[in-house]
Scaffold this active site. Structure first.
Site: not given
Ligand SMILES: Cc1ncc(COP(=O)(O)O)c(C=O)c1O
Length: 412
Positions: A199
């Site tokens: 991100k």
């Molecule tokens: C749309 C979406 N939701 C949730 C997540 C999960 O994020 P995290 O890796 O911080 O748990 C991601 C991670 O790529 C994502 O792209």
């Protein structure tokens, strides 16, 4: 993706370590306040609360708990509201076209993810794709701002809220994106952000829930800390012994002060991160514009993307397959990725095609994510573009060979 981290982040992390407070502490509180203020600032300022957690997956899990979503026969609320619900699990509508964490969070609360198709241009859910998937058991919709493209939150709330259905915004990718002139997340009851290194703003691992509801914020703070009613920081600050209580079953979803220290520096760079990505994205769009039928990620009419991922969608009839294009990228030393995954095609969710998700299946099969990061150079970008252009040329030659007139001419 390469994170934009430097000496400032290293110094901030070192200062957290030297302070002796490395778990959740004052820097987490500072990061929460600063992040929530950055989302709530702008044309229509709004007081928001930030709850830092260990990942966006954790944020989505807790957001669903806060929205009262649960499994069969469960009381999702500590006060017993929801007790006596029937034996069927709640349903939550989610896009299959998302990182699998979106659907998994629904499973964590014992509810059933119901997949809805997405719009081909934004790759997001819309009221038109969600409405046919609503039932009496739908308790929530998780609206994803896919690849940082803001979804039309107001339209989804207008569909859902009169029916008593919560809208949780999965803004994992969308820190720094804009919806109707305000930061994404500003208009949501519950928005979940990710600080994973893919991100823009990263803390290594990490996430944040943002909500305007102080009651929900207080409960979320307890839930991320085993349901404890007094935080470690509060106990530490007290001059009398404080005995904590555990009000409901919670989780260990804490962020550390080392991560928050990095997050505070990264938050100060967010505007520059977004500006550079938008500049590079526009350059990609310009350079790729001549390739017939190729579509790229773009701003929707209601906002601005942060270009967290720069996807291109290959047109039908593109001479090389998506996978061949990826092989060519690898051969040229370019680290490209397949487009957004589709959870329903994975073994964890059945692994079968679905007649209900034709757009999702087309997008996941035919798109590619190109390299895009703060320090990407124009010459690196040119290499990426040259691989696609060469593939498109292959496609023209193949198309000409396929046309009967041309093959006769060639034969002649
Ligand atoms: C749309 C979406 N939701 C949730 C997540 C999960 O994020 P995290 O890796 O911080 O748990 C991601 C991670 O790529 C994502 O792209």
């Amino acid at each position: 993706m390469r994170p934009w981290l430097g000496a400032e982040e290293a110094a901030a992390a070192a200062a957290a370590v030297s302070s002796g407070w490395v778990a959740q502490g004052p820097r987490v509180a500072e990061f929460e306040a600063a992040f929530a203020a950055s989302i709530g600032a702008g044309a229509q300022p709004r007081e928001l609360h930030g709850i830092a957690v260990s990942s966006c997956t954790a944020a989505l899990h807790l957001a669903l708990v806060a929205a009262g979503v649960g499994g069969p026969g469960e009381s999702a609320h500590p006060d017993g509201a929801g007790a006596g619900r029937d034996s069927a699990a709640d349903e939550v509508v989610v896009p299959s076209l998302s990182f699998i964490a979106t659907a998994n969070a629904v499973r964590y609360v014992g509810a059933v993810p119901v997949f809805a198709d997405v719009d081909e241009v934004t790759q997001n859910l819309t009221p038109q794709t969600v409405a046919p998937r609503l039932t009496e058991r739908t308790r929530a919709v998780i609206l994803v701002d896919q690849a940082g493209v803001p979804a039309d939150l107001d339209a989804m709330r207008a569909l859902c809220e009169p029916r008593g259905i919560a809208v949780v915004e999965d803004a994992a990718c969308a820190a720094g994106a804009v919806y109707h002139g305000r930061p994404v997340g500003a208009g949501a009851q519950l928005a979940a952000f990710s600080f994973h290194p893919r991100k823009l703003l990263t803390t290594g691992e990490g996430g944040m829930i943002v909500t305007p509801d102080p009651g929900a914020a207080a409960r979320l703070r307890r839930l991320r800390e085993h349901g404890m009613d007094v935080s470690a920081a509060q106990r530490h600050a007290a001059d009398q012994p404080v005995i904590e209580h555990y009000t409901e079953v919670g989780f260990n979803y804490r962020m550390t002060d080392v991560q928050a220290a990095i997050g505070l520096v990264q938050l100060g760079k967010l505007d520059r991160l977004v500006a550079r990505r938008r500049e590079l994205a526009q350059r990609y769009q310009h350079l790729l514009a001549g390739i017939p039928g190729l579509r790229t990620i773009a701003d929707p009419p209601w906002g601005k993307t942060n270009y967290q991922s720069f996807w291109v969608l290959l047109p039908g009839g593109f001479g090389v397959s998506r996978d061949e294009l990826m092989r060519r990228f690898a051969a040229a030393g370019v680290s490209a990725r397949r487009g957004i995954m589709a959870a329903h095609l994975e073994p964890a969710y059945g692994g079968r095609n679905s007649a209900l998700l034709p757009v999702t299946e087309r997008l996941t099969a035919s798109s590619v994510i190109l390299p895009l990061f703060h320090e990407l150079t124009e010459s690196e970008q040119d290499v990426v573009v040259s691989v696609i252009r060469a593939a498109a040329e292959t496609s023209n030659v193949t198309a000409r060979r396929r046309s009967p007139g041309d093959s006769l001419a060639e034969a002649g």
